[in-house]
Design an enzyme around this catalytic site. Structure first.
Site, PDB file in Angstrom:
ATOM      1  N   LYS A 122       0.763  -1.359  -0.151  1.00 38.03           N
ATOM      2  CA  LYS A 122      -0.767  -0.154   0.214  1.00 38.03           C
ATOM      3  C   LYS A 122       0.975   0.813  -0.167  1.00 38.03           C
ATOM      4  CE  LYS A 122      -4.383   1.436   0.588  1.00 38.03           C
ATOM      5  NZ  LYS A 122      -5.209   1.513  -0.377  1.00 38.03           N
TER       6      LYS A 122
HETATM    7  P1  NDP Z   1     -13.024   7.433  -3.064  1.00 43.33           P
HETATM    8  O1  NDP Z   1     -12.075   8.655  -3.112  1.00 43.33           O
HETATM    9  O2  NDP Z   1     -13.347   7.783  -4.616  1.00 43.33           O
HETATM   10  O3  NDP Z   1     -13.952   7.500  -2.074  1.00 43.33           O
HETATM   11  C1  NDP Z   1     -13.423   8.009  -0.838  1.00 43.33           C
HETATM   12  C2  NDP Z   1     -15.479   8.505  -0.075  1.00 43.33           C
HETATM   13  O4  NDP Z   1     -15.556   8.355   1.233  1.00 43.33           O
HETATM   14  C3  NDP Z   1     -15.616   9.849  -0.615  1.00 43.33           C
HETATM   15  O5  NDP Z   1     -16.689   9.441  -0.530  1.00 43.33           O
HETATM   16  C4  NDP Z   1     -15.125  10.026   0.421  1.00 43.33           C
HETATM   17  O6  NDP Z   1     -15.264  11.854   1.003  1.00 43.33           O
HETATM   18  C5  NDP Z   1     -15.664   9.729   1.696  1.00 43.33           C
HETATM   19  N1  NDP Z   1     -14.437  10.157   3.341  1.00 43.33           N
HETATM   20  C6  NDP Z   1     -13.371   9.336   3.060  1.00 43.33           C
HETATM   21  N2  NDP Z   1     -12.764  10.167   4.456  1.00 43.33           N
HETATM   22  C7  NDP Z   1     -14.263  10.124   5.151  1.00 43.33           C
HETATM   23  C8  NDP Z   1     -14.277  10.355   6.688  1.00 43.33           C
HETATM   24  N3  NDP Z   1     -13.366  10.872   6.900  1.00 43.33           N
HETATM   25  N4  NDP Z   1     -15.970   9.883   7.109  1.00 43.33           N
HETATM   26  C9  NDP Z   1     -16.603   9.671   5.798  1.00 43.33           C
HETATM   27  N5  NDP Z   1     -16.414   9.696   4.378  1.00 43.33           N
HETATM   28  C10 NDP Z   1     -15.261   9.838   4.276  1.00 43.33           C
HETATM   29  O7  NDP Z   1     -12.149   6.193  -2.780  1.00 43.33           O
HETATM   30  P2  NDP Z   1     -12.793   4.754  -3.010  1.00 43.33           P
HETATM   31  O8  NDP Z   1     -14.339   4.509  -3.358  1.00 43.33           O
HETATM   32  O9  NDP Z   1     -12.194   4.010  -3.420  1.00 43.33           O
HETATM   33  O10 NDP Z   1     -12.449   3.666  -1.554  1.00 43.33           O
HETATM   34  C11 NDP Z   1     -13.256   4.203  -0.649  1.00 43.33           C
HETATM   35  C12 NDP Z   1     -12.683   1.982  -0.012  1.00 43.33           C
HETATM   36  O11 NDP Z   1     -12.932   1.494  -0.641  1.00 43.33           O
HETATM   37  C13 NDP Z   1     -11.556   2.820   0.977  1.00 43.33           C
HETATM   38  O12 NDP Z   1     -11.557   1.700   2.112  1.00 43.33           O
HETATM   39  C14 NDP Z   1     -10.102   2.158  -0.402  1.00 43.33           C
HETATM   40  O13 NDP Z   1      -9.200   1.282   0.671  1.00 43.33           O
HETATM   41  C15 NDP Z   1     -11.370   0.828   0.116  1.00 43.33           C
HETATM   42  N6  NDP Z   1     -11.288   0.308  -1.486  1.00 43.33           N
HETATM   43  C16 NDP Z   1     -11.269   0.888  -3.276  1.00 43.33           C
HETATM   44  C17 NDP Z   1     -10.813   0.383  -3.709  1.00 43.33           C
HETATM   45  C18 NDP Z   1     -10.564   0.972  -4.898  1.00 43.33           C
HETATM   46  O14 NDP Z   1     -10.164  -0.011  -5.691  1.00 43.33           O
HETATM   47  N7  NDP Z   1     -11.183   1.882  -5.644  1.00 43.33           N
HETATM   48  C19 NDP Z   1     -11.002  -1.180  -4.132  1.00 43.33           C
HETATM   49  C20 NDP Z   1     -11.107  -1.397  -2.994  1.00 43.33           C
HETATM   50  C21 NDP Z   1     -11.391  -1.458  -1.585  1.00 43.33           C
HETATM   51  P3  NDP Z   1     -14.672  12.862   0.687  1.00 43.33           P
HETATM   52  O15 NDP Z   1     -15.197  13.275  -0.760  1.00 43.33           O
HETATM   53  O16 NDP Z   1     -15.647  14.715   1.896  1.00 43.33           O
HETATM   54  O17 NDP Z   1     -13.557  12.922   0.751  1.00 43.33           O
HETATM   55  O1  2IT Z   2      -8.488  -2.211  -1.181  1.00 45.95           O
HETATM   56  C1  2IT Z   2      -7.648  -2.075  -2.647  1.00 45.95           C
HETATM   57  O2  2IT Z   2      -7.878  -3.130  -2.672  1.00 45.95           O
HETATM   58  C2  2IT Z   2      -7.113  -1.133  -3.627  1.00 45.95           C
HETATM   59  N1  2IT Z   2      -7.563  -0.436  -3.558  1.00 45.95           N
HETATM   60  C3  2IT Z   2      -7.219  -1.560  -5.464  1.00 45.95           C
HETATM   61  C4  2IT Z   2      -5.688  -2.552  -4.978  1.00 45.95           C
HETATM   62  C5  2IT Z   2      -5.418  -3.050  -6.568  1.00 45.95           C
HETATM   63  O3  2IT Z   2      -4.310  -3.120  -6.190  1.00 45.95           O
HETATM   64  O4  2IT Z   2      -6.286  -2.852  -6.830  1.00 45.95           O
END
Ligand code: NDP
Ligand code: 2IT
Length: 449
Positions: A122
């Site tokens: 990460k």
């Molecule tokens: P984004 O940046 O696209 O979205 C994150 C969202 O979470 C935004 O709406 C953001 O709001 C909100 N957020 C962030 N901090 C807070 C907080 N303290 N309280 C409430 N809301 C908050 O990220 P992703 O959708 O990609 O990621 C979301 C989660 O999923 C994370 O845990 C990430 O690690 C996980 N994930 C992502 C993957 C990927 O491929 N993208 C894969 C697997 C898991 P704001 O705009 O105000 O910051």
């Molecule tokens: O939390 C996760 O699994 C991700 N942000 C995606 C990681 C990846 O290498 O696709």
């Protein structure tokens, strides 16, 4: 075992999120160690919890006013026993060593569950992309890559996006890597379709979360049809979780960002979700603006003084936390259960606190930990890497037809491992045990390195 936890707390003081992630795995793999004393003799726990490499670096950049800014960059290469390091990048002001290490540690188990050959890593920076111009984001990404490039590569370590890192940032990062190495290669995933990206990668984590939830419901002869669902977040994972819930006949009631959440009792349908996608991905606006377009929805501002999140304080059948870690705390767990929730499926990494998880377990709620439920994202990253290596692109249908069985397989594996080690129906124990065994067996084969 308790000795190991104490030693980590002593050596890595203050790394609360990392301690939380490790402790949860330690608690659940104890029966595996009892059955396999050779794991203990091989120092597996000590080796698994000490990253292969921790890289921190200065990221200097110049803002639009000409001022010099400095952020801290990270890449944690946690474990590469089963494949090259793989894991996302997070750009968010809260990023620190503890958050990076917890995410890298979780990624090791998650990636193992996909059955693909992907190690765990990460990275990220304590950079706030919100409110920055495109040029500022570009300069930041370029500076970040001028250090990161020497540590990554298609067979070494392959980053991806995550919170604060989407298609725009991946483009700038790729561009700088290509310039520095004079190489057009699949050293990062989440690329745009025109230059090596994979179809379905954007949708994969959210779709996979819902595929996993459907499998869980099927164990109770139930479906998502007609279910009311609370979703937190409004980013990539939340949007595509909501999209798939709607497609499966469920009703999405909420979405949020760090400023607050909206509750739409009529349900967020496809058209409203398109509005949210445009608002978040193109306009980079706030979720509050939803109420201007759909005045029946109620917006509630976030209040950090509360010991619960009001988003989880509504009647609903299912909850999908897709924002950030520790979003569901003990009080939220009780609020959900008291409002009829029967399923909690994590889109965000480590979305529930250990206290909340214990309550779900106690009340026999279907609960899926992120490392199982959101593994569809990294799984399709693995498929992007495979396509890049072949210099070919698969169709969306081909990729979805691989993603679905991967999610079904993870679900089955979790249940089998949980049952085998005396925890039937415990997805958390099953995910930790199955991921752990796959990585540990590879480590044993490869000697003490
Ligand atoms: P984004 O940046 O696209 O979205 C994150 C969202 O979470 C935004 O709406 C953001 O709001 C909100 N957020 C962030 N901090 C807070 C907080 N303290 N309280 C409430 N809301 C908050 O990220 P992703 O959708 O990609 O990621 C979301 C989660 O999923 C994370 O845990 C990430 O690690 C996980 N994930 C992502 C993957 C990927 O491929 N993208 C894969 C697997 C898991 P704001 O705009 O105000 O910051
Ligand atoms: O939390 C996760 O699994 C991700 N942000 C995606 C990681 C990846 O290498 O696709």
């Amino acid at each position: 075992m308790s000795g190991i936890m104490e030693s980590i707390q002593e050596r890595d003081p203050g790394e609360h999120e990392f301690h939380q992630a490790v402790e949860e795995v330690m608690d659940t793999v104890k029966p595996v160690l009892d059955r396999n004393p050779e794991y203990v003799r091989a120092g597996i726990l000590q080796r698994l919890t000490e990253p292969d490499r921790v890289i921190t670096f200065r990221v200097p950049w110049i803002d639009d006013e000409g001022r010099v800014r400095v952020n801290r960059g990270f890449r944690i290469q946690m474990n590469n026993a089963i494949g090259p390091y793989k894991g996302g990048l997070r750009f968010h002001p809260s990023v620190n060593l503890s958050i990076m290490k917890f995410l890298a540690f979780e990624q090791v188990m998650k990636n193992a569950l996909t059955t693909l050959h992907l190690g765990g890593a990460k990275g990220g920076a304590d950079f706030e992309p919100k409110g920055k111009s495109d040029h500022e984001v570009m300069r930041f990404c370029q500076s970040f890559m001028t250090e990161l490039f020497r540590h990554i590569g298609p067979d070494t370590d392959v980053p991806e996006g995550g919170i604060g890192v989407g298609a725009r940032e991946i483009g700038y990062l790729f561009g700088m890597y290509k310039k520095l190495q004079n190489e057009f290669t699949g050293m990062i995933t989440g690329k745009s379709l025109g230059w090596g990206g994979s179809l379905v990668r954007t949708q994969a984590p959210g779709y996979g979360v819902v595929y996993f939830a459907v499998e869980m419901l099927a164990t109770r002869n139930d479906t998502l049809e007609g279910k009311t669902c609370l979703v937190s977040g409004a980013g990539n994972v939340a949007q595509h979780t909501a999209e798939k819930i709607i497609e499966m006949g469920g009703k999405v009631l909420t979405l949020s960002d760090s400023s607050g959440y909206i509750y739409d009792e009529e349900g967020i349908d496809r058209k409203k979700l398109d509005f949210v996608k445009h608002l978040k991905n193109i306009k980079r606006g706030r979720i509050e603006e939803y109420t201007a377009a759909y005045p029946q929805a109620v917006y509630t501002e976030a209040d950090t003084g509360l010991d619960y999140n009001p988003l989880w304080d509504h009647w609903a059948d299912c909850a999908f936390p897709c924002a950030i870690q520790n979003d569901i705390q003990a009080k939220d767990a009780y609020n959900l259960i008291n409002h009829g929730t029967k399923l909690v499926c994590e889109g965000a990494d480590m979305a529930s606190t250990p206290e909340a998880v214990a309550i779900f377990r106690d009340k026999k709620i279907l609960y899926a930990p992120s490392k199982a439920a959101n593994a569809g994202g990294v799984a399709v990253s693995g498929l992007e890497m495979a396509q890049n290596s072949m210099r070919l692109s698969w169709t969306a249908e081909e990729i979805d037809n691989r993603l679905k069985p991967i999610m079904k397989g993870i679900h089955r594996t979790c249940l089998q491992a949980a049952a085998e080690y005396g925890e039937p129906g415990n997805y958390l124990a099953g995910a930790n045990i199955a991921g752990f065994i796959r990585v540990v067996n590879a480590m044993l084969d490869q000697g003490v390195v």
